[in-house]
Design an enzyme around this catalytic site. Structure first.
Site, mmCIF file in Angstrom:
data_model
loop_
_atom_site.group_PDB
_atom_site.id
_atom_site.type_symbol
_atom_site.label_atom_id
_atom_site.label_comp_id
_atom_site.label_asym_id
_atom_site.label_seq_id
_atom_site.Cartn_x
_atom_site.Cartn_y
_atom_site.Cartn_z
ATOM 1 N N CYS A 92 43.654 40.369 32.500
ATOM 2 C CA CYS A 92 43.654 40.562 33.957
ATOM 3 C C CYS A 92 44.891 39.964 34.609
ATOM 4 O O CYS A 92 45.330 40.448 35.648
ATOM 5 C CB CYS A 92 42.397 39.965 34.562
ATOM 6 N N GLU A 118 35.619 38.086 40.355
ATOM 7 C CA GLU A 118 36.882 37.846 39.640
ATOM 8 C C GLU A 118 37.409 39.225 39.257
ATOM 9 O O GLU A 118 36.966 39.815 38.273
ATOM 10 C CB GLU A 118 36.625 36.990 38.394
#
Ligand code: NAD
Length: 459
Positions: free
Chosen positions: A247, A213
């Protein structure tokens, strides 16, 4: 016994032994553990808020919404686990009559979860929900750069779980590399693209599957056909939440030249409304994680004209919500993921310029489009690739448990959340079952008289 008193090799050995007992294969055991995890979070909300405050000056509201909110992910798994774990029937072609087929989800074994510092609680717990649901043992390595949260995770999980089942190993790069040198059945990593490559390389040596991720520059397109107030609010919120250290924060704006002035004025109004004249003095705005990140971000401030904000305070690791104008697409701020409260604005006259700029960069984790124009919405979906998309919103896609979350290309490998988390930590074992009562001879030698039948069947 707490995990820190054991060596990494000992913990893995104990977890392998525990896994071999078969306990984790029982759905009721998993359900029980999910409930214990829920209890661990619910009973310690205050401590979680304090740790996040100490690490990031995270406002209590944000800690609730984005970190303790992981409780919803646990509830979702509790609600669906019985369905997820059921073997699924699969169709079988007539040639194989009377065989039947089923797909059995089975746990992988002992998995490693490596977390980042920006949502240091949620991004360790949320993958753990998947690991538990799928019936694995897990080692969690939280980020050393959010030390208060890392210690708390170690203390909490150590109190509620046996390290032979779930263990926390605290430490930095060296510890992470020691862990990566061991054989796991899956590695789930959240962090930057550069470290993601190191993780994948280490995993390859043991042929360990990975979920990565990662991050990247998530673009945000603002068309002229918008409702300007909610657009500005949603972008301002998504960008400056956790001081931009998200993010999937909009990394940079691509704004239609026709509305740029009005739109930036509206952003300014939102900032004033959200954080007042001086965001440093309020309690609703986070700080930068450390000096190194602070210095990196401050360097970006010279890559354009400061339209809003720009104030900094090194002793408090404070950078004001900042909007940069007249930014060249080749400036450093446009080359790497910003990961902080700096929003460069690039204007376009034709949407093709915006699409070309997006497509000239690695595929991002998220892409945002603000537009009422249905054709444009379709065009952006068709002509760009990203981990996920939100139309007329930012960040909220991550909160939808039924949407798999993950990157593509440089922004990551694999997906999780909801059922995807269960899938990520499961092996789907295909099983064909052929009873004895009929044994058609068409596949056995001698083949001589059977070839023409086979040709007819296959076509
Ligand atoms: P990072 O890659 O520096 O660190 C992540 C983890 O890897 C930490 O636990 C750290 O100890 C470990 N690590 C660091 N260097 C290592 C090395 N050389 N070898 C082995 N392990 C190492 O990431 P970060 O700074 O904590 O987080 C920021 C990045 O994470 C940003 O790029 C952001 O976009 C990304 N991120 C992605 C998601 C997502 O869900 N896709 C979520 C949050 C953050």
């Amino acid at each position: 016994m707490i995990a820190q008193e054991l060596s990494i090799v000992d913990i893995i050995r104990k977890q392998r032994d525990f896994f071999k007992t078969g306990k984790t294969k029982d759905v009721n055991f998993r359900l029980e553990q999910l409930k214990i995890l829920k209890q661990a979070v619910s009973e310690n909300k205050e401590a979680i808020i304090q740790a996040l405050k100490a690490d990031l000056n995270k406002p209590e509201f944000e800690s609730y919404a984005t970190e303790i909110g992981t409780l919803q992910e646990i509830d979702y798994a509790i609600k669906h686990i019985k369905t997820w774990t059921k073997p699924q029937k699969a169709p079988v072609s007539l040639q194989l009559f009377p065989a039947s087929a089923k797909i059995y989800p089975e746990p992988l074994g002992v998995v490693l979860i490596i977390g980042p510092w920006n949502y240091p609680f949620q991004l360790s717990i949320s993958p753990l929900v998947g690991a538990i649901s799928a019936g694995n043992c897990a080692i969690v390595k939280p980020s050393e750069l959010a030390p208060h949260t890392s210690h708390l995770l170690s203390k909490l999980l150590g109190k509620y779980f046996d390290p032979a089942y779930i263990a926390v190993v605290e430490g930095g790069v060296q510890t992470s590399q020691q862990l990566l040198a061991e054989k796991f059945d899956h590695i789930f990593f959240t962090g930057g693209t550069a470290v993601g490559k190191i993780v994948m390389e280490a995993a390859a040596k043991n042929l360990t599957p990975v979920t990565l991720e990662l991050g990247g520059k998530s673009p945000c397109i603002v068309d002229s056909d918008i409702n300007i107030e909610p657009t500005a609010r949603r972008i301002t919120w998504g960008k400056f939440l956790n001081a931009g250290q998200t993010c999937i924060a909009p990394d940079y704006l691509l704004v239609d030249k026709k509305i740029k002035e009005d739109f930036l004025n509206e952003i300014q109004k939102c900032l004033q409304e959200f954080y007042g004249d001086n965001p440093a003095s309020g309690s609703d705005y986070a700080r930068i994680i450390n000096q190194k990140q602070f210095n990196r971000l401050v360097n970006f401030l010279k890559d354009g004209e400061i339209r809003i904000g720009g104030e900094t305070n090194p002793s408090e690791l404070y950078i004001a919500p900042t909007v940069l104008e007249n930014v060249s697409s080749t400036a450093p701020v446009m080359q790497e993921e910003i990961f902080g409260p700096i929003l460069p604005v690039i204007e376009y006259t034709d949407i093709t310029e915006a699409i070309d700029l997006i497509n000239s960069k690695p595929k991002p984790l998220a892409l945002y489009l603000f537009s009422n124009n249905k054709n444009l919405q379709q065009r952006i979906l068709q002509e760009t690739s990203s981990g996920g998309v939100a139309i007329n919103d930012t960040v909220m896609q991550v909160a939808v448990s039924s949407l798999p979350f993950g990157g593509v290309g440089d922004s990551g490998i694999g997906k999780y959340h909801g059922k995807s988390s269960f899938d990520t930590f499961s092996h789907y074992k295909s099983v064909l079952h052929n009873p004895f009562w009929l044994d058609l001879k068409w596949r056995y030698a001698p083949y001589k008289d059977k070839l023409s039948t086979l040709k007819r069947l296959i076509g």
